[in-house]
Design an enzyme around this catalytic site. Sequence first.
Site, mmCIF file in Angstrom:
data_model
loop_
_atom_site.group_PDB
_atom_site.id
_atom_site.type_symbol
_atom_site.label_atom_id
_atom_site.label_comp_id
_atom_site.label_asym_id
_atom_site.label_seq_id
_atom_site.Cartn_x
_atom_site.Cartn_y
_atom_site.Cartn_z
ATOM 1 N N ARG A 131 0.920 -1.318 0.039
ATOM 2 C CA ARG A 131 -0.087 -0.077 -0.074
ATOM 3 C C ARG A 131 0.730 1.258 0.118
ATOM 4 O O ARG A 131 1.863 1.497 0.752
ATOM 5 C CB ARG A 131 -0.887 0.133 1.362
ATOM 6 C CG ARG A 131 -2.138 -1.163 1.071
ATOM 7 C CD ARG A 131 -2.851 -0.759 2.433
ATOM 8 N NE ARG A 131 -3.682 -2.252 2.235
ATOM 9 C CZ ARG A 131 -4.574 -2.494 3.348
ATOM 10 N NH1 ARG A 131 -4.746 -1.784 4.309
ATOM 11 N NH2 ARG A 131 -5.166 -3.622 3.018
ATOM 12 N N SER A 191 -8.011 -0.840 0.646
ATOM 13 C CA SER A 191 -8.872 -1.096 1.849
ATOM 14 C C SER A 191 -9.428 0.304 2.080
ATOM 15 O O SER A 191 -10.117 1.033 1.490
ATOM 16 C CB SER A 191 -8.344 -1.811 2.916
ATOM 17 O OG SER A 191 -9.356 -2.215 3.950
ATOM 18 N N HIS A 192 -9.332 0.506 3.661
ATOM 19 C CA HIS A 192 -10.208 1.625 4.239
ATOM 20 C C HIS A 192 -9.349 3.073 3.829
ATOM 21 O O HIS A 192 -9.902 3.961 4.121
ATOM 22 C CB HIS A 192 -10.367 1.464 5.448
ATOM 23 C CG HIS A 192 -9.137 1.071 6.062
ATOM 24 N ND1 HIS A 192 -8.576 0.056 6.224
ATOM 25 C CD2 HIS A 192 -8.497 1.885 6.795
ATOM 26 C CE1 HIS A 192 -7.357 -0.100 6.572
ATOM 27 N NE2 HIS A 192 -7.398 1.010 7.218
ATOM 28 N N ASP A 205 -16.374 -1.326 4.352
ATOM 29 C CA ASP A 205 -15.319 -0.207 4.012
ATOM 30 C C ASP A 205 -14.714 -0.114 2.480
ATOM 31 O O ASP A 205 -15.735 -0.724 1.488
ATOM 32 C CB ASP A 205 -13.846 -0.799 4.605
ATOM 33 C CG ASP A 205 -13.427 -2.171 4.038
ATOM 34 O OD1 ASP A 205 -14.279 -2.893 3.790
ATOM 35 O OD2 ASP A 205 -12.151 -2.327 4.064
ATOM 36 N N ASP A 265 -12.904 -1.908 0.389
ATOM 37 C CA ASP A 265 -12.864 -2.987 -0.682
ATOM 38 C C ASP A 265 -13.887 -4.193 0.044
ATOM 39 O O ASP A 265 -14.021 -5.297 -0.659
ATOM 40 C CB ASP A 265 -11.594 -3.435 -0.755
ATOM 41 C CG ASP A 265 -11.012 -4.056 0.763
ATOM 42 O OD1 ASP A 265 -11.414 -3.611 1.855
ATOM 43 O OD2 ASP A 265 -10.282 -4.925 0.628
ATOM 44 N N ASP A 272 -14.272 -5.791 2.884
ATOM 45 C CA ASP A 272 -13.964 -6.948 3.656
ATOM 46 C C ASP A 272 -14.321 -6.416 5.156
ATOM 47 O O ASP A 272 -14.488 -7.601 5.891
ATOM 48 C CB ASP A 272 -12.614 -7.378 3.440
ATOM 49 C CG ASP A 272 -11.521 -6.635 3.773
ATOM 50 O OD1 ASP A 272 -11.862 -5.509 3.994
ATOM 51 O OD2 ASP A 272 -10.427 -6.926 3.327
ATOM 52 N N ARG A 273 -14.563 -5.251 5.364
ATOM 53 C CA ARG A 273 -14.709 -5.124 7.003
ATOM 54 C C ARG A 273 -16.092 -4.799 7.136
ATOM 55 O O ARG A 273 -16.843 -4.315 6.288
ATOM 56 C CB ARG A 273 -13.886 -3.640 7.367
ATOM 57 C CG ARG A 273 -12.384 -3.735 7.468
ATOM 58 C CD ARG A 273 -11.670 -2.693 7.784
ATOM 59 N NE ARG A 273 -10.131 -2.887 7.675
ATOM 60 C CZ ARG A 273 -9.582 -2.281 8.406
ATOM 61 N NH1 ARG A 273 -9.830 -1.057 9.593
ATOM 62 N NH2 ARG A 273 -8.239 -2.235 8.445
ATOM 63 N N GLU A 303 -11.151 -10.094 13.767
ATOM 64 C CA GLU A 303 -10.424 -9.409 14.323
ATOM 65 C C GLU A 303 -11.048 -8.047 14.868
ATOM 66 O O GLU A 303 -12.026 -7.911 14.198
ATOM 67 C CB GLU A 303 -9.492 -9.025 13.058
ATOM 68 C CG GLU A 303 -8.454 -10.096 12.658
ATOM 69 C CD GLU A 303 -7.581 -9.493 11.643
ATOM 70 O OE1 GLU A 303 -6.276 -9.505 11.994
ATOM 71 O OE2 GLU A 303 -7.935 -9.406 10.679
ATOM 72 N N GLU A 304 -10.132 -7.417 15.811
ATOM 73 C CA GLU A 304 -10.696 -6.243 16.317
ATOM 74 C C GLU A 304 -10.927 -5.157 15.359
ATOM 75 O O GLU A 304 -11.550 -4.203 15.311
ATOM 76 C CB GLU A 304 -9.942 -5.741 17.519
ATOM 77 C CG GLU A 304 -8.355 -5.576 17.402
ATOM 78 C CD GLU A 304 -7.851 -4.567 16.081
ATOM 79 O OE1 GLU A 304 -8.558 -3.590 16.308
ATOM 80 O OE2 GLU A 304 -7.034 -4.972 15.517
ATOM 81 N N LYS A 343 -11.827 -11.917 5.033
ATOM 82 C CA LYS A 343 -12.958 -11.471 5.862
ATOM 83 C C LYS A 343 -13.964 -10.664 5.064
ATOM 84 O O LYS A 343 -13.826 -10.432 3.965
ATOM 85 C CB LYS A 343 -12.443 -10.309 6.910
ATOM 86 C CG LYS A 343 -11.784 -9.149 6.330
ATOM 87 C CD LYS A 343 -11.136 -8.551 7.631
ATOM 88 C CE LYS A 343 -10.703 -6.929 7.353
ATOM 89 N NZ LYS A 343 -9.180 -7.250 6.794
ATOM 90 N N ARG A 392 -0.876 1.542 17.611
ATOM 91 C CA ARG A 392 -2.095 0.965 18.172
ATOM 92 C C ARG A 392 -1.975 0.499 19.561
ATOM 93 O O ARG A 392 -1.166 -0.145 19.796
ATOM 94 C CB ARG A 392 -2.493 -0.062 17.163
ATOM 95 C CG ARG A 392 -2.920 0.180 15.654
ATOM 96 C CD ARG A 392 -3.958 -0.665 14.962
ATOM 97 N NE ARG A 392 -3.774 -0.550 13.668
ATOM 98 C CZ ARG A 392 -4.259 0.471 12.872
ATOM 99 N NH1 ARG A 392 -4.859 1.301 13.428
ATOM 100 N NH2 ARG A 392 -4.254 0.293 11.607
HETATM 101 C C1 G16 Z 1 -5.747 -5.380 7.258
HETATM 102 C C2 G16 Z 1 -5.573 -6.941 7.381
HETATM 103 C C3 G16 Z 1 -6.169 -7.283 8.822
HETATM 104 C C4 G16 Z 1 -5.628 -6.396 9.802
HETATM 105 C C5 G16 Z 1 -5.836 -4.851 9.538
HETATM 106 C C6 G16 Z 1 -5.292 -3.822 10.139
HETATM 107 O O1 G16 Z 1 -7.083 -5.155 7.020
HETATM 108 O O2 G16 Z 1 -6.293 -7.782 6.382
HETATM 109 O O3 G16 Z 1 -5.892 -8.630 9.048
HETATM 110 O O4 G16 Z 1 -6.173 -6.670 11.044
HETATM 111 O O5 G16 Z 1 -5.437 -4.644 8.240
HETATM 112 O O6 G16 Z 1 -3.864 -4.201 10.326
HETATM 113 P P1 G16 Z 1 -2.830 -3.149 10.976
HETATM 114 O O7 G16 Z 1 -3.247 -2.920 12.550
HETATM 115 O O8 G16 Z 1 -1.540 -3.641 10.749
HETATM 116 O O9 G16 Z 1 -2.872 -1.663 10.308
HETATM 117 P P2 G16 Z 1 -7.614 -4.481 5.537
HETATM 118 O O10 G16 Z 1 -8.945 -4.190 5.786
HETATM 119 O O11 G16 Z 1 -6.972 -3.007 5.785
HETATM 120 O O12 G16 Z 1 -7.105 -5.247 4.519
#
Ligand code: G16
Length: 544
Positions: A22, A113-114, A278, A280, A282-283, A364-365, A377, A497
């Site tokens: 990214r 993603s987001h 979100d 894409d 998945d959230r 996941e949180e 997800k 985080r």
């Molecule tokens: C991605 C991963 C998730 C992860 C999230 C946050 O989500 O697929 O498994 O929990 O990032 O990761 P980090 O805490 O390292 O930022 P997504 O929805 O961004 O693809």
Amino acid sequence: MNTLEIKTSPFSGQRPGTSGLRKKVSVFQQANYLENFVQSIFDSLEGYQGKTLVVGGDGRYYNRHAVQVILRMAIASGFGRVIVGRGGLLSTPAVSCIIRKFKAFGGIVLSASHNPAGADGDFGIKYNIANGGPAPEIITEAIYAKSQQIKQYLIADCRDFELDTPGEQQTGTMVVEVIDPVSDYAELMQHLFDFDRIKSLIDSGLFTMRFDAMHAITGPYAVEILEHRLGAGPDALMNAIPKEDFGGGHPDPNLVYARDLVDVLFGSQAPDFGAASDGDGDRNMILGHHCFITPSDSLAVLAANAHLTPGYRRGLAGIARSMPTSQAADRVADHLGIELYETPTGWKFFGNLLDAGKATLCGEESFGTGSDHLREKDGLWAVLFWLNLLAVRKESVQTIINAHWHHFGRNYYSRHDYESVSADGAGELMEVLRKSAGSLKGKRYGEYEVALGDDFSYTDPIDGSISERQGIRIVFTDGSRIVLRLSGTGTEGATLRLYLERYESNPQRQSLDAQDGLADLIRIAEEIAQIRHYTKRKAPTVIT
Ligand code: G16
């Protein structure tokens, strides 16, 4: 048709993070940047000649261009067929669904993603393997290694493909098949959940809902599934038209970035149910009338009620959650007599457990929930799961969560993000903690005594691979936890985080606001980690 061999040289920093590569769009726009990474993906794979690749993205700025480049590179590298979503669009769960359904060799997902989109926003690219899930670390590291040695890439010298009409186009020895991005995924959802029952609830007129697609990829999926198949009115959908810049928003379904939806659900005449997805798809975020369900609680509730849905009536093999996710699901697993797996952050760590049939639900949180139906997800899946529960239980979201806490206890939980802070400061904070964590055992902070301090390390139970330095855990004798780690998905500086969790078994004490319920732990985290000092911030940017 000619294959061009283009000379190139490596870019530093092409190591995939938590979920693919990214970067800012401007980084991807450098000559050869995208091509180098795609060639590095292909170079790290074996045996794909003549096989099928799935390609699609969340529609953000640069998506269309990237799809055309990947198609021409896939021809040059010898793929036999590429399945691509109409307009170059596919949600991340839909890519996973289609890889599995059509037994493809793998897939490429274009998304950050987001993260915000547009010419000044972010872009991303991720490789998924034949099980439909994100490539494991062994492959992402191989891609990175190739990217650091690359000398040339191959690309077909051909015109752009027509992406807006479903159908097949043959070029050289490869077929490009443009498909409807929604229908295969919608069919899978219909198979897992009781659509008739959900439709009856929606048709009853006694139930109101709102889904916010945040101008991102789930818009067309929500229109087909929620509106056309389940009968929700158009006013149940917000921001359902995908835009290249996501309407200038930040499509991260949480209390801060999905503010419009939150305001509706906490306003007067609020609907019974609210949800958002979100960039894409998945959230997910789940809301009830004046009520927010943490992703950790959502996983626990879904697990405890899975038997009420057709897809999971058979029972659960096990539950998996990422380490920083609250232990609410552990209590459900214990109650059901099934295994609970604790993995590092990153959906890719669930793949082996799902493939081996050890886990059925994962969560996941970070607003991610999913199951063995895919290897990603899945935002709308979680929304439909909740709708199915609401249709069967005929209770409000608040009643369901209260009953859950009453039975299992409540895990007060919150995540504090310090976004875009100095990478040096955040790195130093983590280094200092890493060194001191082991010596915290036995120390007292008010009522809390440290039982364990370490840097989480995971040994995959299936392939034995070891992933170290996955987050500092400070666990107290009563099971409360403080966890700190650096995000692997940000594109500016570092994002720290802080995860906070406290268990409360007494129903009389379960109704506090999470920040109040966690106030002592928030203070202790500051005392131990000196977050203000290292981040030079007085407060987190985002609290969820
Ligand atoms: C991605 C991963 C998730 C992860 C999230 C946050 O989500 O697929 O498994 O929990 O990032 O990761 P980090 O805490 O390292 O930022 P997504 O929805 O961004 O693809």
